[in-house]
Enzyme design. Structure first.
Site, mmCIF file in Angstrom:
data_model
loop_
_atom_site.group_PDB
_atom_site.id
_atom_site.type_symbol
_atom_site.label_atom_id
_atom_site.label_comp_id
_atom_site.label_asym_id
_atom_site.label_seq_id
_atom_site.Cartn_x
_atom_site.Cartn_y
_atom_site.Cartn_z
ATOM 1 N N HIS A 257 85.377 12.671 32.481
ATOM 2 C CA HIS A 257 84.645 12.186 31.310
ATOM 3 C C HIS A 257 83.443 13.081 31.042
ATOM 4 O O HIS A 257 83.145 13.996 31.813
ATOM 5 C CB HIS A 257 84.181 10.739 31.526
ATOM 6 C CG HIS A 257 83.309 10.545 32.730
ATOM 7 N ND1 HIS A 257 83.789 10.490 34.013
ATOM 8 C CD2 HIS A 257 81.959 10.421 32.841
ATOM 9 C CE1 HIS A 257 82.803 10.331 34.866
ATOM 10 N NE2 HIS A 257 81.667 10.299 34.185
ATOM 11 N N TYR B 148 76.824 2.717 35.289
ATOM 12 C CA TYR B 148 75.950 3.890 35.362
ATOM 13 C C TYR B 148 74.476 3.523 35.251
ATOM 14 O O TYR B 148 74.112 2.529 34.622
ATOM 15 C CB TYR B 148 76.290 4.892 34.246
ATOM 16 C CG TYR B 148 77.247 5.985 34.689
ATOM 17 C CD1 TYR B 148 76.828 6.989 35.548
ATOM 18 C CD2 TYR B 148 78.575 6.008 34.258
ATOM 19 C CE1 TYR B 148 77.690 7.990 35.967
ATOM 20 C CE2 TYR B 148 79.456 7.001 34.667
ATOM 21 C CZ TYR B 148 79.002 7.991 35.525
ATOM 22 O OH TYR B 148 79.859 8.979 35.944
ATOM 23 N N HIS C 96 81.933 15.763 33.461
ATOM 24 C CA HIS C 96 81.982 15.243 34.820
ATOM 25 C C HIS C 96 83.428 15.173 35.325
ATOM 26 O O HIS C 96 84.226 14.343 34.871
ATOM 27 C CB HIS C 96 81.356 13.843 34.864
ATOM 28 C CG HIS C 96 81.030 13.375 36.257
ATOM 29 N ND1 HIS C 96 80.521 12.136 36.525
ATOM 30 C CD2 HIS C 96 81.144 13.992 37.466
ATOM 31 C CE1 HIS C 96 80.344 12.006 37.820
ATOM 32 N NE2 HIS C 96 80.720 13.119 38.409
ATOM 33 N N PHE D 187 79.423 4.380 23.091
ATOM 34 C CA PHE D 187 78.137 4.804 22.553
ATOM 35 C C PHE D 187 77.103 3.821 23.112
ATOM 36 O O PHE D 187 76.903 2.734 22.573
ATOM 37 C CB PHE D 187 78.144 4.750 21.025
ATOM 38 C CG PHE D 187 79.100 5.713 20.363
ATOM 39 C CD1 PHE D 187 78.619 6.881 19.782
ATOM 40 C CD2 PHE D 187 80.453 5.470 20.311
ATOM 41 C CE1 PHE D 187 79.479 7.773 19.162
ATOM 42 C CE2 PHE D 187 81.325 6.345 19.695
ATOM 43 C CZ PHE D 187 80.836 7.506 19.115
ATOM 44 N N ASP D 188 76.479 4.206 24.208
ATOM 45 C CA ASP D 188 75.634 3.260 24.935
ATOM 46 C C ASP D 188 74.397 2.840 24.145
ATOM 47 O O ASP D 188 73.777 1.828 24.475
ATOM 48 C CB ASP D 188 75.210 3.858 26.281
ATOM 49 C CG ASP D 188 76.345 3.859 27.284
ATOM 50 O OD1 ASP D 188 77.256 3.030 27.138
ATOM 51 O OD2 ASP D 188 76.334 4.686 28.209
ATOM 52 N N GLY E 290 68.452 0.265 25.704
ATOM 53 C CA GLY E 290 67.070 0.052 26.109
ATOM 54 C C GLY E 290 66.786 -1.344 26.620
ATOM 55 O O GLY E 290 65.821 -1.558 27.366
ATOM 56 N N GLY F 237 74.204 3.089 20.250
ATOM 57 C CA GLY F 237 74.600 2.481 18.991
ATOM 58 C C GLY F 237 75.446 1.240 19.140
ATOM 59 O O GLY F 237 75.428 0.359 18.271
ATOM 60 N N TYR G 71 75.646 -0.628 22.338
ATOM 61 C CA TYR G 71 75.146 -1.536 23.374
ATOM 62 C C TYR G 71 73.628 -1.711 23.391
ATOM 63 O O TYR G 71 73.130 -2.575 24.107
ATOM 64 C CB TYR G 71 75.573 -1.040 24.758
ATOM 65 C CG TYR G 71 77.054 -0.962 25.007
ATOM 66 C CD1 TYR G 71 77.947 -1.819 24.372
ATOM 67 C CD2 TYR G 71 77.582 -0.024 25.885
ATOM 68 C CE1 TYR G 71 79.308 -1.737 24.610
ATOM 69 C CE2 TYR G 71 78.942 0.067 26.133
ATOM 70 C CZ TYR G 71 79.809 -0.786 25.492
ATOM 71 O OH TYR G 71 81.152 -0.710 25.721
ATOM 72 N N GLY H 24 76.085 -1.242 32.816
ATOM 73 C CA GLY H 24 77.377 -1.323 33.483
ATOM 74 C C GLY H 24 77.330 -0.628 34.829
ATOM 75 O O GLY H 24 76.511 -0.931 35.693
ATOM 76 N N ASP I 191 62.034 15.822 15.455
ATOM 77 C CA ASP I 191 61.396 15.978 14.148
ATOM 78 C C ASP I 191 60.249 16.966 14.345
ATOM 79 O O ASP I 191 59.151 16.613 14.758
ATOM 80 C CB ASP I 191 60.905 14.614 13.659
ATOM 81 C CG ASP I 191 60.330 14.654 12.259
ATOM 82 O OD1 ASP I 191 60.107 15.757 11.738
ATOM 83 O OD2 ASP I 191 60.114 13.568 11.688
#
EC number: 1.4.3.-
Length: 648
Positions: free
Chosen positions: A443, A395, A604, A310-311, A318, A313, A315, A393, A452
């Protein structure tokens, strides 16, 4: 500015806040740190994991008028590295006080995200592990030439990991500084590291596999090709400058107006998007963001079954935002924005050129040549683009929000970089052979957009609209008829939907209190791409932890506390947080203040053409007006006056 390749730059939140949604300034970040220091909450081993504006309630923002007092609050996550204990705080920078402080229960709530500082220690831990050194010796690999890739651990029922802050480490060989380690995976072995105890707690050595030897740099011999010289320059010029205007974090372009923000978890956020329709400012979306993403891998081997990242939550992707370069990342009349975030010591850090704003030509918007009245008219489309790019990483991801002159809103995610690699185990496995002996596991990249909605106000309804054939019969004697079938979604349980491209399925978000001149409820339609949702088994760990990705659409009644589709603390959370808990009460969603959560993304199966650097792949969605306007809102566009257009 008079040329295409020009830029201006501003820092988001650099001035005193003049609006409740102005991002935190550097001074406010310093004040928040000083407050926590004075309260005795910052010690030698305490690090700042997350610092961002705690946005005021929607009602407060909508009621705000310039000059009103503004209370500024920040949400802060701390980690005590000596204990692994996380703390979730809200502080008032305005009143210089702690509003709330909650200890994160790692056994039930998960852990706060992983620090860069924790990643930096990993190779030293490996060099201190006899089991790891033995695994490298067995493979005749020099440990100092091993690059460690620590990855989030997930939750798989391992009782000895409950409450412990764990990462799992895969390794790659790097022969020299120029060598691309991703080309040389040391497959068949994985280390488990306790980040609090700062040691390797387990090494799983499944199998010895040859380390792929071919170098992987894009220009490495013997496969390097000379740079081509037959492509002539393309220049993008706006001799009179850009058409947008910027006031702090508010942007106005054509009929559009919105604010933007940025934090290290969601990246770029858009706020209060509205369209000026004949002098009336009509809201469309109150807040839009990419609120989570997950990258689940399909390799079930003992050393890789756990690969699900979960890039956001886990890592906070941003913080890895690129500094964009004129002419490389963006073309034309560019407005760049610097972004101020907090580093892991709680001090402000400026990310230069983090956000890019520009407009670009987009071909023909509308055109007709008429045989009867001699009409020959063409109008060209253009769009406003606001975007950012990050590297996490292997990507690289770009997120591009597009606003169009006809009222369309589009989000496009761009995935590029280098595919995560493995040893190739054969055609019966779960990877593609990319180079001799080199595999890339199958993957997915699945994103959750949090929308919203505020279509002409905060009273909205959602209908699922399908194209359906009409059976041959008295109503359809020749069998050619079909119609659109509308199904209203009235509760949160009904609001969990999957796309169906065979039915051209879209979802209409309408306002039952507002009608156009034809008496139709005004609305917008969400157009999904309809690619696969999560392909993991429904009983799997990742299906519980990334439940948001099992549906293309979730519709919930607005609650300001419901921000993240996989929950507040994703790192090592056992699952069913976020959307499953949000909808447990099965609230009414008919004529309410609504939030749409849309899953989109890529499945992918890597190709040899994705190596060594992957061409950009695209995913996204569109929101298009449907009855929102009385007729085409782009009829007021002038004909092109460019010298290469013929006249008459």
């Amino acid at each position: 500015m008079s040329t295409a390749t020009t830029e201006t730059r501003a820092t988001v939140g650099s001035a005193a806040p003049d609006h409740p949604l102005t991002p935190l300034t550097a001074d406010e970040i310093r004040s928040a740190k000083a407050l926590l220091t004075d309260e005795g909450l910052i010690g030698e081993n305490v690090r700042f994991v997350f610092v961002a504006l705690a946005e005021p309630h929607k009602s407060t923002v909508l009621a705000f008028t310039p000059g009103d007092p503004i209370e500024r609050r920040a949400r802060i996550l701390l980690l005590d590295r000596s204990t692994g204990i996380g703390t979730d705080l809200v502080v008032s920078v305005t009143e210089n006080r702690v509003i709330s402080s909650t200890t994160v229960d790692s056994a039930t709530d998960g852990h706060v995200p992983i620090l860069d500082e924790e990643f930096e220690d990993i190779e030293a831990f490996l060099l201190g592990s006899a089991d790891w050194l033995a695994a490298m010796a067995k493979r005749d690999i020099e440990p100092s030439k091993v690059r460690a890739v620590p990855l989030s651990a997930g939750v798989f029922g391992h009782e000895d990991e409950v409450g412990h802050r764990i990462v799992r480490v895969l390794a790659f060989h790097q022969e020299d500084k120029a060598d691309l380690p991703w080309a040389h995976p040391i497959d068949g072995v994985v280390a488990y590291v306790d980040l609090t105890e700062r040691r390797v707690v387990k090494v799983v050595d499944e199998i010895e596999l040859p380390v792929p030897a071919e170098r992987g740099e894009w220009n490495a011999e013997p496969h390097a090709t000379p740079t081509r010289t037959d492509l002539k320059p393309i220049e993008i010029t706006q001799p009179e400058g850009a058409s947008f205007s910027v006031d702090g974090n508010e942007i106005t372009w054509a009929d559009w107006k919105f604010r933007f923000g940025f934090d290290v978890r969601e990246g770029l956020t858009l706020h209060q998007l509205s369209f000026d329709d004949g002098g009336v400012e009509r809201p469309v979306i109150y807040r839009a963001s990419i609120a989570e993403m997950v990258v689940p891998y399909a390799d079930p081997s003992p050393v890789r079954y756990w690969q699900n990242y979960f890039d956001q939550g886990e890592y906070l992707f941003g913080r890895y935002t690129n500094s964009l370069e004129l002419g490389c990342d963006c073309l034309g009349e560019i407005q760049y924005f610097d972004v101020t975030i907090a580093d892991e010591t709680g001090d402000p850090r400026v990310m230069k050129n983090a956000i890019c704003l520009h407009e670009e030509d987009y071909g023909v918007l509308w055109k007709h040549t008429d045989m009867f009245n001699g009409m020959t008219e063409t109008r060209r489309s253009r769009r406003l683009v606001i975007s950012f790019f990050l590297t996490i990483g292997n990507y690289d991801y770009g997120f591009y929000w597009y606003l169009y002159l006809d009222g369309t809103i589009e989000l496009e995610a761009k995935a590029t970089g280098i595919v995560f690699t493995s040893a190739y185990r054969g055609a019966e496995g779960f990877s593609t052979q990319m180079a001799p002996g080199l595999g890339a596991p199958f993957h997915q990249h699945l994103f959750s957009a949090r929308l919203d909605m505020a279509v002409d106000g905060n009273v909205n309804t959602v209908e699922e609209v399908d194209a359906v054939p009409v059976p041959m019969g008295p109503e359809n004697p020749w069998g050619n008829a079909f119609r659109c079938q509308k199904t209203k979604l009235t509760t949160e349980s009904e609001g969990q939907r999957t796309a169906d491209n065979l039915k051209a399925r879209v979802w209409h978000i309408t306002n039952p209190t507002k009608q156009n001149r034809l008496g139709q409820d005004v609305g917008y339609a969400l157009h999904p791409e309809g690619q696969p949702v999560l392909l993991a088994d429904p009983s799997s760990s990742i299906a519980a932890r990334a439940a948001f990705a099992t549906k293309h659409l979730w519709v919930t009644q607005y609650d300001e506390s419901e921000r993240y589709p996989a929950g507040d603390f994703v790192n090592q959370h056992p699952g069913q947080a976020g959307l499953p808990s949000f909808v447990a009460g099965n609230r009414d969603i008919d004529g309410e203040d609504l939030v749409l959560w849309h899953t989109f993304g890529l499945t992918h199966f890597p190709r040899p053409e994705d190596w060594p650097v992957m061409p950009v792949d695209y995913a996204g969605f569109k929101l298009k007006p449907v009855g929102f306007f009385d007729r085409n809102p782009a009829l007021d566009l002038p004909a092109s006056t460019a010298k290469h257009c013929c006249e008459g």
